[in-house]
Design a protein around this motif. Structure first.
Motif, PDB file in Angstrom:
ATOM      1  N   PHE A 257       0.909  -1.215   0.109  1.00 17.30           N
ATOM      2  CA  PHE A 257      -0.143  -0.025  -0.004  1.00 17.30           C
ATOM      3  C   PHE A 257       0.742   1.174  -0.091  1.00 17.30           C
ATOM      4  O   PHE A 257       1.494   1.373   1.147  1.00 17.30           O
ATOM      5  N   GLN A 258       0.877   2.015  -1.292  1.00 15.90           N
ATOM      6  CA  GLN A 258       1.911   3.259  -1.325  1.00 15.90           C
ATOM      7  C   GLN A 258       1.286   4.443  -1.291  1.00 15.90           C
ATOM      8  O   GLN A 258       1.912   5.427  -1.300  1.00 15.90           O
ATOM      9  N   HIS A 259      -0.220   4.412  -1.359  1.00 14.17           N
ATOM     10  CA  HIS A 259      -0.884   5.692  -1.659  1.00 14.17           C
ATOM     11  C   HIS A 259      -1.934   6.012  -0.689  1.00 14.17           C
ATOM     12  O   HIS A 259      -2.759   6.908  -0.650  1.00 14.17           O
ATOM     13  N   CYS A 260      -2.006   5.212   0.375  1.00 11.37           N
ATOM     14  CA  CYS A 260      -2.788   5.633   1.749  1.00 11.37           C
ATOM     15  C   CYS A 260      -2.077   4.895   2.830  1.00 11.37           C
ATOM     16  O   CYS A 260      -1.058   4.476   2.862  1.00 11.37           O
ATOM     17  N   GLY A 261      -2.881   5.121   3.904  1.00 13.73           N
ATOM     18  CA  GLY A 261      -2.368   4.687   5.463  1.00 13.73           C
ATOM     19  C   GLY A 261      -2.551   3.240   5.555  1.00 13.73           C
ATOM     20  O   GLY A 261      -2.384   2.787   6.503  1.00 13.73           O
ATOM     21  N   SER A 324      -8.460   2.742  -9.017  1.00 14.68           N
ATOM     22  CA  SER A 324      -7.711   1.468  -8.493  1.00 14.68           C
ATOM     23  C   SER A 324      -6.983   1.389  -7.476  1.00 14.68           C
ATOM     24  O   SER A 324      -6.097   2.299  -7.390  1.00 14.68           O
ATOM     25  N   CYS A 325      -6.632   0.555  -6.830  1.00 10.23           N
ATOM     26  CA  CYS A 325      -5.842   0.155  -5.512  1.00 10.23           C
ATOM     27  C   CYS A 325      -5.590  -1.360  -5.499  1.00 10.23           C
ATOM     28  O   CYS A 325      -6.312  -2.139  -6.049  1.00 10.23           O
ATOM     29  N   VAL A 328      -8.882  -2.996  -4.175  1.00 11.22           N
ATOM     30  CA  VAL A 328      -9.994  -2.911  -5.658  1.00 11.22           C
ATOM     31  C   VAL A 328      -9.524  -4.072  -6.577  1.00 11.22           C
ATOM     32  O   VAL A 328     -10.491  -4.722  -6.977  1.00 11.22           O
ATOM     33  N   ARG A 329      -8.248  -4.159  -6.882  1.00 11.78           N
ATOM     34  CA  ARG A 329      -7.648  -5.044  -8.069  1.00 11.78           C
ATOM     35  C   ARG A 329      -8.016  -6.434  -7.519  1.00 11.78           C
ATOM     36  O   ARG A 329      -8.392  -7.328  -8.120  1.00 11.78           O
ATOM     37  N   LYS A 330      -7.756  -6.700  -6.375  1.00 15.48           N
ATOM     38  CA  LYS A 330      -7.894  -8.043  -5.630  1.00 15.48           C
ATOM     39  C   LYS A 330      -9.427  -8.438  -5.687  1.00 15.48           C
ATOM     40  O   LYS A 330      -9.877  -9.586  -6.171  1.00 15.48           O
ATOM     41  N   ALA A 331     -10.269  -7.338  -5.273  1.00 18.76           N
ATOM     42  CA  ALA A 331     -11.838  -7.824  -5.330  1.00 18.76           C
ATOM     43  C   ALA A 331     -12.434  -7.786  -6.721  1.00 18.76           C
ATOM     44  O   ALA A 331     -12.899  -8.941  -7.112  1.00 18.76           O
ATOM     45  N   PHE A 336      -3.852  -9.183  -6.836  1.00 21.85           N
ATOM     46  CA  PHE A 336      -3.611  -7.931  -5.975  1.00 21.85           C
ATOM     47  C   PHE A 336      -3.005  -6.981  -7.211  1.00 21.85           C
ATOM     48  O   PHE A 336      -2.924  -5.800  -7.180  1.00 21.85           O
ATOM     49  N   PHE A 337      -2.558  -7.629  -8.378  1.00 20.99           N
ATOM     50  CA  PHE A 337      -1.887  -7.047  -9.453  1.00 20.99           C
ATOM     51  C   PHE A 337      -2.731  -7.049 -10.843  1.00 20.99           C
ATOM     52  O   PHE A 337      -2.066  -7.018 -12.004  1.00 20.99           O
ATOM     53  N   GLY A 338      -3.977  -7.497 -10.529  1.00 23.06           N
ATOM     54  CA  GLY A 338      -4.793  -7.811 -11.746  1.00 23.06           C
ATOM     55  C   GLY A 338      -5.241  -6.357 -12.320  1.00 23.06           C
ATOM     56  O   GLY A 338      -4.943  -5.377 -11.915  1.00 23.06           O
TER      57      GLY A 338
END
Length: 360
Positions: A257-261, A324-325, A328-331, A336-338
């Motif tokens: 996670f690089q764009h949120c906490g 997306s994050c 989101v990609r996982k859901a 996780f990298f889809g």
């Protein structure tokens, strides 16, 4: 992964229940008793939540969000809330406001939440019936709002726009303006992913199309543009100087996670007792009720893959406009990298819209 010193669990979410008195079609996590039994799990007791809050406070948590499902559906909510309120957290409560009792109001007057977020699903009983399966939901919502609005808490009216309530958007905005003033506008989300963690609703089936989402954004920006032209609003700098940050830098903390906490200074503990970096996470968790809060927090980063480059995203000109994050990609894709096609299409629509308005 990051060192223990670089991560602090400052903000927590306690998802006290996955159950709700409403049956909203777009809810990502809603479960019922039958689903809970099918999952072989259980909701945590009041005693367990109170004990977990004590551990969280000791570990450094300052802000605590109590949410669900619908938190007021729990018969022991007041017991949980009163004990937690006495621990000194900055408490936020999320509710649909349809179950606000005299006992709840008595407690909130004694220990006012720092903030109350109320979700509004429509502007009529008809919309509540269509979207939430409750034929008097709007009446109960407005009654609850009347009661809660006397509190000194910060107040926020929130909504998620889907196909069933899109037509009510303007009316919901007007309701919020009349009730709370133009300085507290309706907080609008169009963010709907596929259901996660056993959720029984079909969230992906009722969300707006990517094109409809972009149209909703366009409507809001067009209104702002007209106000600027009329001199009603002054932008802080020329529109042509606006820039959109590319999200391509390697994460400071070396984790997913690089764009949120998420997982860095915040966490979620779900109704079944699992700790996730983010409430939108469909998998990857520790078990704080089994191993203790501190250990669960320390081990949380190991539940997710180490960050690696998303080549396809880095080379995409629409990437700065994409919602997306990893969660989101996982859901959306199970990876996780889809590549979440729904959000890819939306990003292109937003890009095209902004270009047409000469913002970019």
């Amino acid at each position: 992964m990051s060192s223990a010193e670089s991560r602090k669990p400052l903000n927590g979410t306690f998802e006290l229940t996955g159950r709700c008195n409403l049956s909203c079609r777009m809810c990502l996590i809603r479960v019922d008793r039958q689903k809970i039994q099918c999952l072989g799990s259980r909701e945590r007791t009041a005693e367990e939540w109170i004990g977990m809050a004590e551990q969280a406070a000791k570990a450094g948590t300052l802000g605590l969000l109590l949410t669900g499902g619908e938190v007021l559906l729990r018969s022991d909510f007041c017991e949980i809330y009163e004990a937690i309120a006495q621990m000194g957290f900055l408490i936020t409560v999320y509710t649909n406001a349809t179950l606000v009792t005299d006992r709840v109001m008595e407690l909130f007057r004694k220990y006012p939440p720092h903030k109350i977020g109320v979700t509004m699903y429509g502007a009529s009983n008809n919309t509540y019936q269509k979207l939430c399966g409750c034929n008097d939901g709007y009446d109960r919502f407005t009654e609850g709002i009347e009661r809660l609005s006397v509190l000194p808490s910060l107040f926020e009216i929130r909504t998620t726009i889907v196909k069933d309530n899109w037509c009510d958007l303007r009316a919901m905005q007007q309701f919020t303006k009349q009730k709370f003033g133009s300085d507290k506008p309706l907080q609008i989300s169009r963010f709907v992913t596929k259901s996660i963690r056993g959720g029984i609703a079909c969230a992906g089936q009722c969300r707006l199309t990517s094109e409809e989402n972009a149209a909703m954004i366009y409507s809001g920006l067009a209104g702002l543009y007209q106000k600027v032209k009329n001199g009603e609003v002054r932008l802080p700098e020329p529109v042509e100087k606006f820039s959109f940050r590319q999200r391509r830098a390697l994460p400071e903390y070396g984790c997913l996670f690089q764009h949120c906490g998420a997982g860095i200074d915040q966490y979620t503990i779900t109704w079944d007792g699992s700790m996730y970096a983010c409430e939108l996470m469909p998998e990857g968790c520790t078990k704080p009720f089994a191993i203790g809060f501190q250990k669960a927090w320390e081990e949380l980063p190991d539940c997710y893959p180490q960050s690696r480059s998303m080549k396809v995203c880095e080379e995409c000109e629409y990437e700065p406009f994409c919602e997306s994050c990893p969660a989101v990609r996982k859901a959306e894709t199970g990876d996780f990298f889809g590549k979440p096609e729904y959000f890819c299409r939306e990003a292109k629509c937003v890009y095209d819209m902004l270009k047409e308005m000469h913002v970019i």
